[in-house]
Write a protein that holds these residues in place. Structure first.
Motif, mmCIF file in Angstrom:
data_model
loop_
_atom_site.group_PDB
_atom_site.id
_atom_site.type_symbol
_atom_site.label_atom_id
_atom_site.label_comp_id
_atom_site.label_asym_id
_atom_site.label_seq_id
_atom_site.Cartn_x
_atom_site.Cartn_y
_atom_site.Cartn_z
ATOM 1 N N THR A 88 0.804 -1.230 0.000
ATOM 2 C CA THR A 88 0.000 0.000 0.000
ATOM 3 C C THR A 88 0.831 1.272 0.000
ATOM 4 O O THR A 88 0.356 2.328 -0.415
ATOM 5 N N GLN A 98 -5.737 -0.666 10.570
ATOM 6 C CA GLN A 98 -6.649 -1.285 9.604
ATOM 7 C C GLN A 98 -6.731 -2.803 9.727
ATOM 8 O O GLN A 98 -7.706 -3.417 9.305
ATOM 9 N N LYS A 111 -13.420 -2.437 1.965
ATOM 10 C CA LYS A 111 -13.885 -1.043 1.994
ATOM 11 C C LYS A 111 -12.718 -0.102 2.287
ATOM 12 O O LYS A 111 -12.579 0.957 1.669
ATOM 13 N N CYS A 112 -11.867 -0.495 3.220
ATOM 14 C CA CYS A 112 -10.693 0.307 3.580
ATOM 15 C C CYS A 112 -9.762 0.455 2.368
ATOM 16 O O CYS A 112 -9.281 1.550 2.072
ATOM 17 N N GLN A 114 -10.617 0.054 -0.775
ATOM 18 C CA GLN A 114 -11.339 0.802 -1.810
ATOM 19 C C GLN A 114 -11.152 2.303 -1.601
ATOM 20 O O GLN A 114 -10.878 3.047 -2.549
ATOM 21 N N ASP A 115 -11.292 2.755 -0.361
ATOM 22 C CA ASP A 115 -11.080 4.174 -0.040
ATOM 23 C C ASP A 115 -9.645 4.582 -0.361
ATOM 24 O O ASP A 115 -9.399 5.676 -0.870
ATOM 25 N N LEU A 116 -8.696 3.683 -0.066
ATOM 26 C CA LEU A 116 -7.285 3.964 -0.334
ATOM 27 C C LEU A 116 -7.025 4.075 -1.843
ATOM 28 O O LEU A 116 -6.287 4.957 -2.288
ATOM 29 N N MET A 118 -9.056 5.069 -4.111
ATOM 30 C CA MET A 118 -9.626 6.330 -4.593
ATOM 31 C C MET A 118 -8.781 7.543 -4.203
ATOM 32 O O MET A 118 -8.729 8.526 -4.934
ATOM 33 N N ALA A 119 -8.097 7.465 -3.047
ATOM 34 C CA ALA A 119 -7.395 8.648 -2.536
ATOM 35 C C ALA A 119 -5.874 8.603 -2.635
ATOM 36 O O ALA A 119 -5.217 9.613 -2.413
ATOM 37 N N HIS A 120 -5.299 7.444 -2.973
ATOM 38 C CA HIS A 120 -3.836 7.310 -2.951
ATOM 39 C C HIS A 120 -3.183 8.210 -4.005
ATOM 40 O O HIS A 120 -3.586 8.208 -5.160
ATOM 41 N N LYS A 126 -1.853 2.513 -6.255
ATOM 42 C CA LYS A 126 -3.284 2.328 -6.500
ATOM 43 C C LYS A 126 -3.524 1.012 -7.227
ATOM 44 O O LYS A 126 -4.396 0.221 -6.871
#
Length: 202
Positions: A88, A98, A111-112, A114-116, A118-120, A126
């Motif tokens: 990651t 996490q 979900k964790c 998925q958020d990463l 989108m924002a990485h 990614k």
């Protein structure tokens, strides 16, 4: 990259996608009824048929350069925490918060990740996180909605040109045996690859 698109064609303009999903579920359930755990093969009447490593390799489209490197769990592997930090690119503190215990193994929620994704800020990371998620959710679906520690072991070695097919193949056999032996409905393996193999023969 899997080349399953060449083997499974779906036209959503002509077919109801939900019906196709249900058909595959019923087909898969019927297929497991033909699995013979004693001989580790499918028995259709007088014909025995079993997926081979070579067939799975072809369906998976693994390059020939990977043929000599097969996944095996090393004696001194990195901890789940370290592997997630590498994959990651996140800090030890973030990864530690996490990681959860689910059943008999450690995992991180989809979900964790998925958020990463989108924002990485790092595009390569990614893709790495997304690829790890696909391996867990499609190829080794052990804990629904979670990425398991065991998958990170395999995923961590893929960059070393390790061929994943034998472990996918072995997991398929173990899952089929479990389904037949104890009547479990949940198949813990790559159902898509098994169905692609089945379609290629029938």
């Amino acid at each position: 990259m899997l080349g399953l698109w060449d083997f499974t064609h779906i036209s959503v303009t002509q077919n109801n996608l939900q019906e196709l999903k249900e058909m595959d579920k019923h087909l898969f359930r019927a297929l497991t009824q033909y699995w013979n755990p004693t001989y580790s093969c499918f028995t259709f009447g007088k014909v025995d048929l079993v997926p081979s490593v070579e067939e799975y390799t072809t369906l998976h489209r693994c390059p020939r350069i990977q043929a000599d490197k097969v996944y095996s769990r090393a004696a001194n592997i990195l901890t789940f925490l370290k592997k997630l930090m590498i994959i990651t690119g996140m800090s030890k503190q973030w990864v530690t918060t996490q990681i959860k215990q689910k059943g008999d193994s450690k995992c991180i929620s989809w979900k964790c990740l998925q958020d990463l994704i989108m924002a990485h800020p790092n595009t390569k990371k990614k893709v790495d996180v997304f690829s790890l998620s696909i391996y867990e959710l499609v190829i080794f679906p052990k804990a629904l909605g979670h990425i398991d520690e065991a998958v990170s072991d395999l995923f961590n070695q893929l960059g070393k040109r390790v061929m994943p097919v034998p472990i996918i193949w072995a997991k398929t056999f173990r899952s089929l045996n479990a389904c037949r032996r104890v009547g479990e409905e949940k198949f813990i393996g790559c159902a898509q690859l098994l169905l692609a193999w089945f379609y290629s023969h029938f």
